[in-house]
Motif scaffolding. Structure first.
Motif, PDB file in Angstrom:
ATOM      1  N   LYS A 186       0.962  -1.299  -0.103  1.00 11.90           N
ATOM      2  CA  LYS A 186       0.139  -0.099  -0.009  1.00 11.90           C
ATOM      3  C   LYS A 186       0.744   1.170  -0.056  1.00 11.90           C
ATOM      4  CE  LYS A 186      -4.652  -0.909   1.575  1.00 11.90           C
ATOM      5  NZ  LYS A 186      -5.670  -0.784   2.606  1.00 11.90           N
ATOM      6  N   LYS A 187       1.753   1.365   0.782  1.00  9.02           N
ATOM      7  CA  LYS A 187       2.795   2.480   0.827  1.00  9.02           C
ATOM      8  C   LYS A 187       3.517   2.735  -0.203  1.00  9.02           C
ATOM      9  CE  LYS A 187       2.272   3.874   5.281  1.00  9.02           C
ATOM     10  NZ  LYS A 187       1.851   5.460   5.584  1.00  9.02           N
ATOM     11  N   ASN A 188       3.934   1.845  -1.005  1.00 10.27           N
ATOM     12  CA  ASN A 188       4.628   1.887  -2.265  1.00 10.27           C
ATOM     13  C   ASN A 188       3.804   2.249  -3.397  1.00 10.27           C
ATOM     14  OD1 ASN A 188       7.169   1.489  -0.948  1.00 10.27           O
ATOM     15  ND2 ASN A 188       7.297  -0.810  -1.909  1.00 10.27           N
ATOM     16  N   ALA A 203       0.804   3.941  -2.913  1.00  4.78           N
ATOM     17  CA  ALA A 203       0.513   5.264  -2.732  1.00  4.78           C
ATOM     18  C   ALA A 203       1.537   6.369  -3.185  1.00  4.78           C
ATOM     19  CB  ALA A 203       0.533   5.565  -1.053  1.00  4.78           C
ATOM     20  N   TYR A 204       2.956   5.920  -3.018  1.00  2.00           N
ATOM     21  CA  TYR A 204       3.847   6.781  -3.498  1.00  2.00           C
ATOM     22  C   TYR A 204       3.678   6.647  -5.131  1.00  2.00           C
ATOM     23  CZ  TYR A 204       7.991   9.364  -4.656  1.00  2.00           C
ATOM     24  OH  TYR A 204       8.905  10.283  -5.074  1.00  2.00           O
ATOM     25  N   SER A 220      -3.576   7.358  -4.877  1.00  2.00           N
ATOM     26  CA  SER A 220      -2.723   7.485  -3.925  1.00  2.00           C
ATOM     27  C   SER A 220      -3.197   7.814  -2.499  1.00  2.00           C
ATOM     28  CB  SER A 220      -1.730   8.659  -4.294  1.00  2.00           C
ATOM     29  OG  SER A 220      -1.024   8.958  -3.340  1.00  2.00           O
ATOM     30  N   TYR A 275      -4.771   4.648  -1.155  1.00  2.00           N
ATOM     31  CA  TYR A 275      -3.651   3.624  -0.438  1.00  2.00           C
ATOM     32  C   TYR A 275      -3.003   4.010   0.907  1.00  2.00           C
ATOM     33  CZ  TYR A 275      -4.231   0.469  -4.406  1.00  2.00           C
ATOM     34  OH  TYR A 275      -4.689  -0.057  -5.201  1.00  2.00           O
ATOM     35  N   ASP A 276      -3.041   5.461   0.840  1.00  2.00           N
ATOM     36  CA  ASP A 276      -2.484   6.111   1.956  1.00  2.00           C
ATOM     37  C   ASP A 276      -2.846   7.558   2.388  1.00  2.00           C
ATOM     38  OD1 ASP A 276      -0.923   7.097   4.122  1.00  2.00           O
ATOM     39  OD2 ASP A 276       1.038   7.212   2.905  1.00  2.00           O
ATOM     40  N   THR A 293      -2.988   9.287   4.848  1.00  2.00           N
ATOM     41  CA  THR A 293      -2.286  10.276   5.634  1.00  2.00           C
ATOM     42  C   THR A 293      -1.430  10.802   4.862  1.00  2.00           C
ATOM     43  OG1 THR A 293      -0.622   8.359   6.446  1.00  2.00           O
ATOM     44  CG2 THR A 293      -2.610   8.342   7.654  1.00  2.00           C
ATOM     45  N   ASN A 294      -1.177  10.712   3.890  1.00  2.00           N
ATOM     46  CA  ASN A 294      -0.158  11.362   3.042  1.00  2.00           C
ATOM     47  C   ASN A 294      -0.330  12.799   2.782  1.00  2.00           C
ATOM     48  OD1 ASN A 294       1.760  12.416   1.037  1.00  2.00           O
ATOM     49  ND2 ASN A 294       2.224  10.410   0.316  1.00  2.00           N
TER      50      ASN A 294
END
Length: 186
Positions: free
Chosen positions: A138-140, A142-143, A167, A170-171, A173-174
């Protein structure tokens, strides 16, 4: 008048002490700098020996993907983006469905300031992540979507909006993704 002489004497003594302390501090800084340089050289030497050892392992077995991944990571740690990219490409030829190799290629391209190839590699990464791997990626993801949105915001605003929505999905909080989303949707 006598008081002024005493104060001047005290001031002079104080300045001498401060000057001495500064000299000692400068010597310490120089020693620290020398130590840091020696430590950096030791790390570089260690990195070079690691790279050389991995290259020998790969010469013996060019399809050793584990050693190739370690070599690519060592190149990245040494900021040798060209060799990192080439090594990640070799891995993606041997393991075309292994998504992390494309993400790592994208990272290396991005670090090398090759945005066009970074974009292609992030797109390939997104396409290669299997449904059962989404949760752990998920983090990747999102990025990767953030990067695509960022690069497309000037040329294809609608596509950028789609990417930034993914993005944030998936995240959530970004903060950078949230800011870009607000910009794109205003």
């Amino acid at each position: 008048m006598k008081m002024a002489k005493v104060n001047i004497k005290n001031l002079f003594v104080g300045l001498m002490l401060i000057g001495s302390a500064s000299f000692v501090n400068a010597q310490t800084t120089q020693t620290d700098s020398t130590t840091n340089t020696a430590n950096t050289a030791a790390v570089n030497q260690s990195g070079n020996s690691t790279i050389e050892g991995l290259k020998k392992q790969i010469e013996a077995n060019p399809k050793d993907t584990e050693s190739l991944a370690k070599l690519a990571a060592a190149y990245q740690e040494a900021s040798d983006w060209t060799n990192a990219i080439d090594t990640w490409k070799k891995i993606s030829v041997l393991l075309p469905d292994w998504a992390p190799s494309y993400y790592s290629q994208a990272y290396a391209y991005q670090s090398a300031k090759d945005d066009a190839n970074a974009k292609i590699a992030y797109e390939k990464y997104i396409a290669t992540v299997k449904p059962e791997e989404v949760e752990q990626n998920k983090k990747n993801l999102a990025y990767a979507y953030f990067y695509l949105a960022f690069t497309e915001q000037q040329t294809d605003r609608n596509k950028a909006k789609e990417h930034i929505a993914k993005s944030i999905q998936y995240d959530p909080t970004n903060q950078d993704a949230i800011k870009l989303s607000k910009t794109l949707n205003s």
